[in-house]
Write a protein that holds these residues in place. Structure first.
Motif, PDB file in Angstrom:
ATOM      1  N   GLY A   1       0.828  -1.206   0.000  1.00 31.62           N
ATOM      2  CA  GLY A   1       0.000   0.000   0.000  1.00 31.62           C
ATOM      3  C   GLY A   1       0.862   1.256   0.000  1.00 31.62           C
ATOM      4  N   PHE A   2       0.271   2.343   0.478  1.00 30.48           N
ATOM      5  CA  PHE A   2       0.944   3.649   0.454  1.00 30.48           C
ATOM      6  C   PHE A   2       2.248   3.621   1.268  1.00 30.48           C
ATOM      7  N   SER A   3       2.224   2.921   2.407  1.00 30.61           N
ATOM      8  CA  SER A   3       3.428   2.862   3.252  1.00 30.61           C
ATOM      9  C   SER A   3       4.573   2.206   2.490  1.00 30.61           C
ATOM     10  N   THR A   4       4.274   1.111   1.799  1.00 35.78           N
ATOM     11  CA  THR A   4       5.330   0.394   1.076  1.00 35.78           C
ATOM     12  C   THR A   4       5.840   1.207  -0.103  1.00 35.78           C
TER      13      THR A   4
ATOM     14  N   PHE B   1       5.442  -8.728  -0.209  1.00 37.31           N
ATOM     15  CA  PHE B   1       4.428  -9.786  -0.142  1.00 37.31           C
ATOM     16  C   PHE B   1       3.072  -9.140   0.117  1.00 37.31           C
ATOM     17  N   GLU B   2       2.116  -9.412  -0.761  1.00 40.56           N
ATOM     18  CA  GLU B   2       0.808  -8.751  -0.669  1.00 40.56           C
ATOM     19  C   GLU B   2      -0.283  -9.796  -0.873  1.00 40.56           C
ATOM     20  N   LYS B   3      -1.265  -9.788   0.023  1.00 42.14           N
ATOM     21  CA  LYS B   3      -2.311 -10.816  -0.084  1.00 42.14           C
ATOM     22  C   LYS B   3      -3.289 -10.542  -1.229  1.00 42.14           C
TER      23      LYS B   3
ATOM     24  N   GLY C   1      -3.633  -1.522  -1.637  1.00 44.61           N
ATOM     25  CA  GLY C   1      -4.133  -1.590  -0.261  1.00 44.61           C
ATOM     26  C   GLY C   1      -5.394  -0.759  -0.145  1.00 44.61           C
ATOM     27  N   ARG C   2      -5.427   0.127   0.846  1.00 37.98           N
ATOM     28  CA  ARG C   2      -6.609   0.979   1.023  1.00 37.98           C
ATOM     29  C   ARG C   2      -6.616   2.155   0.040  1.00 37.98           C
ATOM     30  N   SER C   3      -5.590   2.221  -0.812  1.00 30.83           N
ATOM     31  CA  SER C   3      -5.595   3.218  -1.889  1.00 30.83           C
ATOM     32  C   SER C   3      -5.805   2.458  -3.207  1.00 30.83           C
TER      33      SER C   3
ATOM     34  N   GLN D   1      -9.972   8.557  -1.151  1.00 37.58           N
ATOM     35  CA  GLN D   1     -10.747   9.422  -2.041  1.00 37.58           C
ATOM     36  C   GLN D   1      -9.888  10.479  -2.728  1.00 37.58           C
ATOM     37  N   TYR D   2      -9.096  11.172  -1.936  1.00 41.33           N
ATOM     38  CA  TYR D   2      -8.200  12.198  -2.486  1.00 41.33           C
ATOM     39  C   TYR D   2      -7.199  12.551  -1.397  1.00 41.33           C
ATOM     40  N   ILE D   3      -6.132  13.238  -1.784  1.00 41.49           N
ATOM     41  CA  ILE D   3      -5.155  13.667  -0.779  1.00 41.49           C
ATOM     42  C   ILE D   3      -5.073  15.185  -0.784  1.00 41.49           C
TER      43      ILE D   3
ATOM     44  N   ARG E   1      -0.434 -14.255   1.158  1.00 44.18           N
ATOM     45  CA  ARG E   1      -0.658 -13.782   2.532  1.00 44.18           C
ATOM     46  C   ARG E   1       0.405 -14.414   3.431  1.00 44.18           C
ATOM     47  N   ILE E   2       1.120 -13.572   4.171  1.00 42.75           N
ATOM     48  CA  ILE E   2       2.106 -14.113   5.104  1.00 42.75           C
ATOM     49  C   ILE E   2       1.379 -14.470   6.399  1.00 42.75           C
ATOM     50  N   GLU E   3       1.501 -15.731   6.791  1.00 42.85           N
ATOM     51  CA  GLU E   3       0.738 -16.201   7.955  1.00 42.85           C
ATOM     52  C   GLU E   3       1.575 -16.303   9.210  1.00 42.85           C
TER      53      GLU E   3
ATOM     54  N   GLY F   1       2.905   2.201   9.446  1.00 40.95           N
ATOM     55  CA  GLY F   1       1.526   2.256   8.941  1.00 40.95           C
ATOM     56  C   GLY F   1       0.948   3.616   9.274  1.00 40.95           C
ATOM     57  N   ASP F   2      -0.152   3.964   8.620  1.00 40.49           N
ATOM     58  CA  ASP F   2      -0.793   5.254   8.906  1.00 40.49           C
ATOM     59  C   ASP F   2      -1.212   5.352  10.367  1.00 40.49           C
ATOM     60  N   TRP F   3      -1.558   4.217  10.974  1.00 40.51           N
ATOM     61  CA  TRP F   3      -2.192   4.191  12.294  1.00 40.51           C
ATOM     62  C   TRP F   3      -1.290   4.625  13.449  1.00 40.51           C
TER      63      TRP F   3
ATOM     64  N   GLY G   1      -4.970   8.429  10.407  1.00 39.53           N
ATOM     65  CA  GLY G   1      -5.522   7.394   9.530  1.00 39.53           C
ATOM     66  C   GLY G   1      -5.527   7.801   8.071  1.00 39.53           C
ATOM     67  N   ARG G   2      -4.608   8.679   7.698  1.00 42.92           N
ATOM     68  CA  ARG G   2      -4.620   9.222   6.339  1.00 42.92           C
ATOM     69  C   ARG G   2      -3.335   8.830   5.611  1.00 42.92           C
ATOM     70  N   ALA G   3      -3.354   9.000   4.289  1.00 43.89           N
ATOM     71  CA  ALA G   3      -2.177   8.685   3.482  1.00 43.89           C
ATOM     72  C   ALA G   3      -0.969   9.504   3.944  1.00 43.89           C
ATOM     73  N   GLU G   4      -1.221  10.739   4.362  1.00 42.57           N
ATOM     74  CA  GLU G   4      -0.103  11.575   4.813  1.00 42.57           C
ATOM     75  C   GLU G   4       0.576  10.951   6.038  1.00 42.57           C
TER      76      GLU G   4
HETATM   77  C1  FAD Z   1     -12.845   4.017   2.322  1.00 40.58           C
HETATM   78  C2  FAD Z   1     -11.570   4.745   2.642  1.00 40.58           C
HETATM   79  C3  FAD Z   1     -11.442   6.090   2.315  1.00 40.58           C
HETATM   80  C4  FAD Z   1     -10.258   6.778   2.600  1.00 40.58           C
HETATM   81  N1  FAD Z   1     -10.143   8.078   2.224  1.00 40.58           N
HETATM   82  C5  FAD Z   1      -8.971   8.730   2.416  1.00 40.58           C
HETATM   83  C6  FAD Z   1      -8.791  10.054   1.917  1.00 40.58           C
HETATM   84  O1  FAD Z   1      -9.687  10.621   1.297  1.00 40.58           O
HETATM   85  N2  FAD Z   1      -7.585  10.671   2.130  1.00 40.58           N
HETATM   86  C7  FAD Z   1      -6.555  10.044   2.798  1.00 40.58           C
HETATM   87  O2  FAD Z   1      -5.468  10.634   2.935  1.00 40.58           O
HETATM   88  N3  FAD Z   1      -6.704   8.782   3.278  1.00 40.58           N
HETATM   89  C8  FAD Z   1      -7.873   8.114   3.100  1.00 40.58           C
HETATM   90  N4  FAD Z   1      -8.016   6.822   3.543  1.00 40.58           N
HETATM   91  C9  FAD Z   1      -6.907   6.223   4.302  1.00 40.58           C
HETATM   92  C10 FAD Z   1      -5.779   5.743   3.357  1.00 40.58           C
HETATM   93  O3  FAD Z   1      -6.338   4.901   2.382  1.00 40.58           O
HETATM   94  C11 FAD Z   1      -4.731   5.008   4.185  1.00 40.58           C
HETATM   95  O4  FAD Z   1      -4.207   5.902   5.162  1.00 40.58           O
HETATM   96  C12 FAD Z   1      -3.540   4.478   3.384  1.00 40.58           C
HETATM   97  O5  FAD Z   1      -3.945   3.918   2.166  1.00 40.58           O
HETATM   98  C13 FAD Z   1      -2.810   3.460   4.269  1.00 40.58           C
HETATM   99  O6  FAD Z   1      -1.765   2.837   3.545  1.00 40.58           O
HETATM  100  P1  FAD Z   1      -0.896   1.687   4.232  1.00 40.58           P
HETATM  101  O7  FAD Z   1       0.081   1.231   3.222  1.00 40.58           O
HETATM  102  O8  FAD Z   1      -0.369   2.161   5.540  1.00 40.58           O
HETATM  103  O9  FAD Z   1      -1.937   0.517   4.599  1.00 40.58           O
HETATM  104  P2  FAD Z   1      -2.798  -0.382   3.606  1.00 40.58           P
HETATM  105  O10 FAD Z   1      -3.166   0.375   2.407  1.00 40.58           O
HETATM  106  O11 FAD Z   1      -3.888  -0.968   4.439  1.00 40.58           O
HETATM  107  O12 FAD Z   1      -1.785  -1.535   3.155  1.00 40.58           O
HETATM  108  C14 FAD Z   1      -1.602  -2.724   3.884  1.00 40.58           C
HETATM  109  C15 FAD Z   1      -1.566  -3.881   2.895  1.00 40.58           C
HETATM  110  O13 FAD Z   1      -1.219  -5.071   3.594  1.00 40.58           O
HETATM  111  C16 FAD Z   1      -1.899  -6.151   2.992  1.00 40.58           C
HETATM  112  N5  FAD Z   1      -1.894  -7.248   3.966  1.00 40.58           N
HETATM  113  C17 FAD Z   1      -2.575  -7.323   5.139  1.00 40.58           C
HETATM  114  N6  FAD Z   1      -2.255  -8.464   5.793  1.00 40.58           N
HETATM  115  C18 FAD Z   1      -1.337  -9.105   5.018  1.00 40.58           C
HETATM  116  C19 FAD Z   1      -0.602 -10.321   5.176  1.00 40.58           C
HETATM  117  N7  FAD Z   1      -0.736 -11.096   6.276  1.00 40.58           N
HETATM  118  N8  FAD Z   1       0.259 -10.690   4.185  1.00 40.58           N
HETATM  119  C20 FAD Z   1       0.412  -9.902   3.070  1.00 40.58           C
HETATM  120  N9  FAD Z   1      -0.262  -8.739   2.880  1.00 40.58           N
HETATM  121  C21 FAD Z   1      -1.110  -8.339   3.849  1.00 40.58           C
HETATM  122  C22 FAD Z   1      -3.266  -5.575   2.682  1.00 40.58           C
HETATM  123  O14 FAD Z   1      -3.921  -6.322   1.667  1.00 40.58           O
HETATM  124  C23 FAD Z   1      -2.903  -4.156   2.222  1.00 40.58           C
HETATM  125  O15 FAD Z   1      -2.736  -4.087   0.819  1.00 40.58           O
HETATM  126  C24 FAD Z   1      -9.176   6.108   3.258  1.00 40.58           C
HETATM  127  C25 FAD Z   1      -9.308   4.747   3.584  1.00 40.58           C
HETATM  128  C26 FAD Z   1     -10.487   4.071   3.284  1.00 40.58           C
HETATM  129  C27 FAD Z   1     -10.599   2.610   3.609  1.00 40.58           C
END
Ligand code: FAD
Length: 322
Positions: free
Chosen positions: A10-13, A28-30, A36-38, A54-56, A120-122, A297-299, A303-306
């Motif tokens: 996802g965005f973090s990677t 590794f991506e499931k 991911g969430r983008s 949705q947008y950044i 999926r990494i288990e 991670g965003d968390w 909870g945003r892409a930033e």
């Molecule tokens: C509906 C929705 C709307 C949003 N709107 C906005 C917005 O408008 N603006 C904004 O800035 N942010 C928004 N966000 C938040 C934004 O999408 C996230 O902050 C960002 O995409 C997080 O990226 P990440 O890489 O940290 O996590 P993720 O994108 O969650 O990436 C984690 C990845 O890990 C994979 N994964 C999980 N478990 C395993 C495993 N065991 N083995 C292998 N792969 C695995 C998942 O499939 C996923 O692809 C929104 C999120 C959602 C759900």
């Protein structure tokens, strides 16, 4: 053996791949592809739906510059309104989207040849000086360093038997549904996005057609609806049992808000995000410079892409210094 294994695409990677000095990386991506969430959903003959991010609207100047290095990013034009009995136009603000879909934000920095999708990494195990990853087909992969970019709950499951000096806060899942609709072309949707106030089910409606993407069918109006946190939280179990019910309940609310007849709807689908948003961990990203395991991670900060970018960049800097 690879130098770095990253879990999640996802965005973090995408950020890690850009900032890490080390380029011998395996991802590794499931899911079937990066995002991911983008993520972006493409529907044949209909078009493209951003059913996750949705947008950044970048706040940090450096984040804004990072995004603009990406040639597949553009401004989402048009007026955005709030509906609360009456319609009020919102003050203009920068809203960035991907040219072909919002997974463009992620795809640009990840080398697809370095990815194992549908993997999926288990389980992960530390073996003296390297990591062993076991996937859902019982294949084993070895790496010197490992980085987890998964949502909190999924991270928690993977690290529970490892002796790390890192605790994940107990938190509430904040699920959310997105409903993707195509209507016969209608002049009703003259704005690009609608913030829907004081509705129990729907909080946001994006006019996908206003993004002018090449794959969008010009004879249709494409929309993505996002449900409220409360509705997502209350209905996720029901979604697992009966998706159609959630789809139809949300659709019926939408038709009522915009006074549209259901015969106008020619495509409908729903996606459930179990880990859409999360509680803020309020701690710095984790890096163990003895065992070489990192968690981001965003968390950690929101909870945003930033937030995903800030934290993954910080982790890259820690790893680059190791
Ligand atoms: C509906 C929705 C709307 C949003 N709107 C906005 C917005 O408008 N603006 C904004 O800035 N942010 C928004 N966000 C938040 C934004 O999408 C996230 O902050 C960002 O995409 C997080 O990226 P990440 O890489 O940290 O996590 P993720 O994108 O969650 O990436 C984690 C990845 O890990 C994979 N994964 C999980 N478990 C395993 C495993 N065991 N083995 C292998 N792969 C695995 C998942 O499939 C996923 O692809 C929104 C999120 C959602 C759900």
């Amino acid at each position: 053996m690879n130098n770095i294994a990253i879990l999640g695409a996802g965005f973090s990677t995408s950020t890690l791949c850009y900032y890490l000095n080390e380029k011998d990386i395996k991802v590794f991506e499931k899911a079937r592809g990066p995002g991911g969430r983008s993520s972006t959903r493409k529907v044949d003959d209909i078009g493209v739906f951003d059913h996750g991010l949705q947008y950044i609207s970048p706040k940090d100047k450096n984040f804004s510059e990072f995004l603009k290095l990406n040639k597949s990013v553009k401004q989402w034009d048009g007026d955005f309104v709030e509906i609360d009995g009456k319609v009020s136009v919102l003050p203009p603000s920068e809203k960035l989207i991907g040219i072909t879909g919002n997974n463009d934000f992620v795809k640009s920095n990840i080398n697809l040849d370095q990815c194992h999708f549908k993997t999926r990494i288990e389980k992960i195990e530390y073996q003296n000086d390297h990591w062993k990853l076991i996937d859902d087909s019982s294949n084993e992969h070895l790496a010197k360093k490992i980085i987890l970019t998964l949502p909190q709950e999924q991270t928690k499951i993977l690290i529970k038997d490892l002796d790390l000096r890192f605790d994940i806060k107990e938190n509430f899942m904040k699920p959310c549904f997105t409903v993707m609709l195509a209507l016969k072309e209608t002049p009703i949707f003259k704005y690009s996005g609608y913030v829907i106030k004081n509705n129990k089910i729907i909080s946001w409606c994006a006019n996908e057609s206003s993004k002018f993407r090449d794959l969008n069918n010009k004879n249709l109006t494409l929309l993505t609806l996002q449900t409220t946190e409360e509705y997502g939280f209350a209905n996720f179990k029901r979604y697992r049992e009966n998706k159609e019910h959630i789809l139809n309940e949300t659709l019926s609310e939408f038709l009522d808000i915009f006074k549209i007849n259901d015969s106008e709807v020619i495509h409908k689908n729903v996606h459930g995000w179990l880990y859409a948003f999360s509680e803020n961990q309020s701690s710095e990203v984790f890096w163990d410079d003895k065992k070489f395991i990192g968690i981001t991670g965003d968390w950690f900060t929101g909870g945003r892409a930033e937030n995903a970018w800030i934290n993954a960049k910080l982790l890259s800097e820690k790893i680059n210094r190791t």
